[in-house]
Design a protein around this motif. Sequence first.
Motif, PDB file in Angstrom:
ATOM      1  N   SER A  90       5.543  41.383  48.011  1.00 22.22           N
ATOM      2  CA  SER A  90       4.326  42.136  48.303  1.00 22.22           C
ATOM      3  C   SER A  90       3.125  41.201  48.452  1.00 22.22           C
ATOM      4  N   LEU A  91       3.035  40.228  47.568  1.00 21.86           N
ATOM      5  CA  LEU A  91       1.946  39.252  47.636  1.00 21.86           C
ATOM      6  C   LEU A  91       2.018  38.456  48.944  1.00 21.86           C
ATOM      7  N   LEU A  92       3.213  38.011  49.319  1.00 22.55           N
ATOM      8  CA  LEU A  92       3.373  37.272  50.571  1.00 22.55           C
ATOM      9  C   LEU A  92       2.979  38.133  51.768  1.00 22.55           C
ATOM     10  N   ASP A  93       3.301  39.415  51.719  1.00 18.89           N
ATOM     11  CA  ASP A  93       2.894  40.328  52.795  1.00 18.89           C
ATOM     12  C   ASP A  93       1.374  40.406  52.884  1.00 18.89           C
ATOM     13  N   ARG A  94       0.699  40.405  51.736  1.00 14.66           N
ATOM     14  CA  ARG A  94      -0.768  40.468  51.721  1.00 14.66           C
ATOM     15  C   ARG A  94      -1.405  39.156  52.144  1.00 14.66           C
ATOM     16  N   ALA A  95      -0.790  38.040  51.763  1.00 13.15           N
ATOM     17  CA  ALA A  95      -1.389  36.728  52.005  1.00 13.15           C
ATOM     18  C   ALA A  95      -1.181  36.224  53.431  1.00 13.15           C
TER      19      ALA A  95
END
Length: 170
Positions: free
Chosen positions: A19-24
């Motif tokens: 999820s973090l990678l999707d946001r970043a």
Amino acid sequence: MPTIAIVPLRPEHEAAVESLLDRAFEPGRHTRTAYKVRGTARALATASFVALADGVVVGSIQCWPVALAEDAGRRWPLVMVGPVAVAPERQQGGLGRRLVETALAALDASGEGSEIGGQVLIGDPEYYGRFFGFSAERTARWRLPGPGEARRLLARGAGVPDRPGSLGPR
């Protein structure tokens, strides 16, 4: 603001990291050249970490087994560092730098980063050169399995080969 703890990446963190990678990173991140370089390998458990704030993942770094397949036939094992991701609201506070420092120290301590040959990443040469000693000095003749700027293909370590070849999964 809560204290941030950097801990080894565990299976229970994986969904939050995705999820973090999707946001970043922009949509379609799985088609980027770095994903093609590391292929379907699993991240190195000894050098992959998350940053937790009150138990919530706010940063991550993963390292991957890769290799340079030299045109002359030899394979040179390397470790690919990254991606480094920090939640947008936590950026510019040095957390990304702490994550990279932690991963590189773990690679050095395990021997995975030095005995293997070195580390490689795709990133900003000014930042990674200044703080961590990465450069494009020995990667100019390397080929990637996708688009990339030669100046952003960086490596560090005494065993990094200055040879023509293709970078890909180990």
